[in-house]
Design a protein around this motif. Structure first.
Motif, PDB file in Angstrom:
ATOM      1  N   ALA A 155       0.841  -1.202   0.000  1.00  0.00           N
ATOM      2  CA  ALA A 155       0.000   0.000   0.000  1.00  0.00           C
ATOM      3  C   ALA A 155       0.877   1.253   0.000  1.00  0.00           C
ATOM      4  O   ALA A 155       0.595   2.221  -0.721  1.00  0.00           O
ATOM      5  N   ALA A 156       1.942   1.247   0.786  1.00  0.00           N
ATOM      6  CA  ALA A 156       2.858   2.394   0.825  1.00  0.00           C
ATOM      7  C   ALA A 156       3.535   2.598  -0.522  1.00  0.00           C
ATOM      8  O   ALA A 156       3.701   3.736  -0.979  1.00  0.00           O
ATOM      9  N   ARG A 157       3.911   1.507  -1.173  1.00  0.00           N
ATOM     10  CA  ARG A 157       4.546   1.605  -2.493  1.00  0.00           C
ATOM     11  C   ARG A 157       3.569   2.152  -3.530  1.00  0.00           C
ATOM     12  O   ARG A 157       3.954   2.905  -4.422  1.00  0.00           O
ATOM     13  N   ILE A 158       2.299   1.774  -3.409  1.00  0.00           N
ATOM     14  CA  ILE A 158       1.288   2.263  -4.342  1.00  0.00           C
ATOM     15  C   ILE A 158       1.025   3.750  -4.104  1.00  0.00           C
ATOM     16  O   ILE A 158       1.021   4.547  -5.040  1.00  0.00           O
ATOM     17  N   THR A 159       0.841   4.141  -2.844  1.00  0.00           N
ATOM     18  CA  THR A 159       0.530   5.543  -2.556  1.00  0.00           C
ATOM     19  C   THR A 159       1.719   6.459  -2.835  1.00  0.00           C
ATOM     20  O   THR A 159       1.525   7.637  -3.143  1.00  0.00           O
ATOM     21  N   SER A 160       2.937   5.930  -2.760  1.00  0.00           N
ATOM     22  CA  SER A 160       4.116   6.752  -3.061  1.00  0.00           C
ATOM     23  C   SER A 160       4.354   6.893  -4.561  1.00  0.00           C
ATOM     24  O   SER A 160       5.163   7.707  -4.984  1.00  0.00           O
ATOM     25  N   GLY A 161       3.647   6.079  -5.354  1.00  0.00           N
ATOM     26  CA  GLY A 161       3.810   6.155  -6.802  1.00  0.00           C
ATOM     27  C   GLY A 161       4.796   5.157  -7.369  1.00  0.00           C
ATOM     28  O   GLY A 161       5.021   5.128  -8.581  1.00  0.00           O
ATOM     29  N   GLU A 162       5.415   4.342  -6.505  1.00  0.00           N
ATOM     30  CA  GLU A 162       6.337   3.324  -7.013  1.00  0.00           C
ATOM     31  C   GLU A 162       5.600   2.385  -7.976  1.00  0.00           C
ATOM     32  O   GLU A 162       6.157   1.971  -8.990  1.00  0.00           O
ATOM     33  N   TYR A 163       4.369   2.051  -7.620  1.00  0.00           N
ATOM     34  CA  TYR A 163       3.474   1.327  -8.522  1.00  0.00           C
ATOM     35  C   TYR A 163       2.358   2.303  -8.882  1.00  0.00           C
ATOM     36  O   TYR A 163       1.553   2.669  -8.041  1.00  0.00           O
ATOM     37  N   ALA A 164       2.350   2.737 -10.119  1.00  0.00           N
ATOM     38  CA  ALA A 164       1.424   3.776 -10.566  1.00  0.00           C
ATOM     39  C   ALA A 164       0.044   3.203 -10.884  1.00  0.00           C
ATOM     40  O   ALA A 164      -0.090   2.014 -11.184  1.00  0.00           O
ATOM     41  N   PRO A 165      -0.996   4.047 -10.845  1.00  0.00           N
ATOM     42  CA  PRO A 165      -2.334   3.598 -11.230  1.00  0.00           C
ATOM     43  C   PRO A 165      -2.321   3.005 -12.642  1.00  0.00           C
ATOM     44  O   PRO A 165      -1.705   3.552 -13.551  1.00  0.00           O
ATOM     45  N   GLY A 166      -2.969   1.861 -12.784  1.00  0.00           N
ATOM     46  CA  GLY A 166      -3.019   1.178 -14.064  1.00  0.00           C
ATOM     47  C   GLY A 166      -1.829   0.280 -14.341  1.00  0.00           C
ATOM     48  O   GLY A 166      -1.808  -0.452 -15.337  1.00  0.00           O
ATOM     49  N   GLU A 167      -0.832   0.294 -13.471  1.00  0.00           N
ATOM     50  CA  GLU A 167       0.366  -0.519 -13.663  1.00  0.00           C
ATOM     51  C   GLU A 167       0.138  -1.938 -13.140  1.00  0.00           C
ATOM     52  O   GLU A 167      -0.525  -2.142 -12.128  1.00  0.00           O
ATOM     53  N   ARG A 168       0.703  -2.898 -13.844  1.00  0.00           N
ATOM     54  CA  ARG A 168       0.608  -4.282 -13.403  1.00  0.00           C
ATOM     55  C   ARG A 168       1.597  -4.524 -12.266  1.00  0.00           C
ATOM     56  O   ARG A 168       2.753  -4.098 -12.332  1.00  0.00           O
ATOM     57  N   LEU A 169       1.124  -5.216 -11.243  1.00  0.00           N
ATOM     58  CA  LEU A 169       1.986  -5.578 -10.116  1.00  0.00           C
ATOM     59  C   LEU A 169       2.730  -6.865 -10.431  1.00  0.00           C
ATOM     60  O   LEU A 169       2.319  -7.629 -11.313  1.00  0.00           O
ATOM     61  N   PRO A 170       3.813  -7.137  -9.711  1.00  0.00           N
ATOM     62  CA  PRO A 170       4.497  -8.426  -9.881  1.00  0.00           C
ATOM     63  C   PRO A 170       3.535  -9.585  -9.578  1.00  0.00           C
ATOM     64  O   PRO A 170       2.535  -9.415  -8.873  1.00  0.00           O
ATOM     65  N   THR A 171       3.871 -10.765 -10.084  1.00  0.00           N
ATOM     66  CA  THR A 171       3.044 -11.949  -9.860  1.00  0.00           C
ATOM     67  C   THR A 171       3.104 -12.362  -8.395  1.00  0.00           C
ATOM     68  O   THR A 171       3.970 -11.923  -7.635  1.00  0.00           O
ATOM     69  N   TYR A 172       2.180 -13.240  -8.019  1.00  0.00           N
ATOM     70  CA  TYR A 172       2.207 -13.778  -6.651  1.00  0.00           C
ATOM     71  C   TYR A 172       3.559 -14.408  -6.343  1.00  0.00           C
ATOM     72  O   TYR A 172       4.111 -14.209  -5.259  1.00  0.00           O
ATOM     73  N   ASN A 173       4.088 -15.181  -7.291  1.00  0.00           N
ATOM     74  CA  ASN A 173       5.388 -15.833  -7.060  1.00  0.00           C
ATOM     75  C   ASN A 173       6.508 -14.807  -6.901  1.00  0.00           C
ATOM     76  O   ASN A 173       7.383 -14.966  -6.049  1.00  0.00           O
ATOM     77  N   GLU A 174       6.482 -13.755  -7.710  1.00  0.00           N
ATOM     78  CA  GLU A 174       7.501 -12.717  -7.597  1.00  0.00           C
ATOM     79  C   GLU A 174       7.387 -11.975  -6.269  1.00  0.00           C
ATOM     80  O   GLU A 174       8.406 -11.698  -5.620  1.00  0.00           O
TER      81      GLU A 174
END
Length: 76
Positions: A16-35
């Motif tokens: 959540a912190a990475r998302i709110t900081s912009g490290e993962y931007a809106p619309g961006e795919r996150l790493p897989t469960y395994n990753e």
């Protein structure tokens, strides 16, 4: 940001912190469960539980067979 070494709540808070900081931007795919499991050194089940928390908060969207995506910001 240090990576937490705990349970699903810690993984959820860090993501959540990475998302709110912009490290993962809106619309961006996150790493897989395994990753994510390898990144946080936790089981896939722990990652799945963390993702449920993030989905409940409206931060991520899971698309069957396509992966996890950061939710688009809703217009205010």
């Amino acid at each position: 940001m240090p990576i937490p070494t705990g349970g699903y709540r810690e993984v959820a808070e860090d993501l959540a912190a990475r998302i709110t900081s912009g490290e993962y931007a809106p619309g961006e795919r996150l790493p897989t469960y395994n990753e994510l499991s390898a990144l946080y050194d936790v089981s896939v089940t722990t990652v799945q539980r963390a993702v449920i928390v993030l989905q409940t908060r409206g931060l991520v969207i899971g698309l069957q067979g396509r992966g996890l995506w950061v939710a688009e910001k809703s217009p205010t």
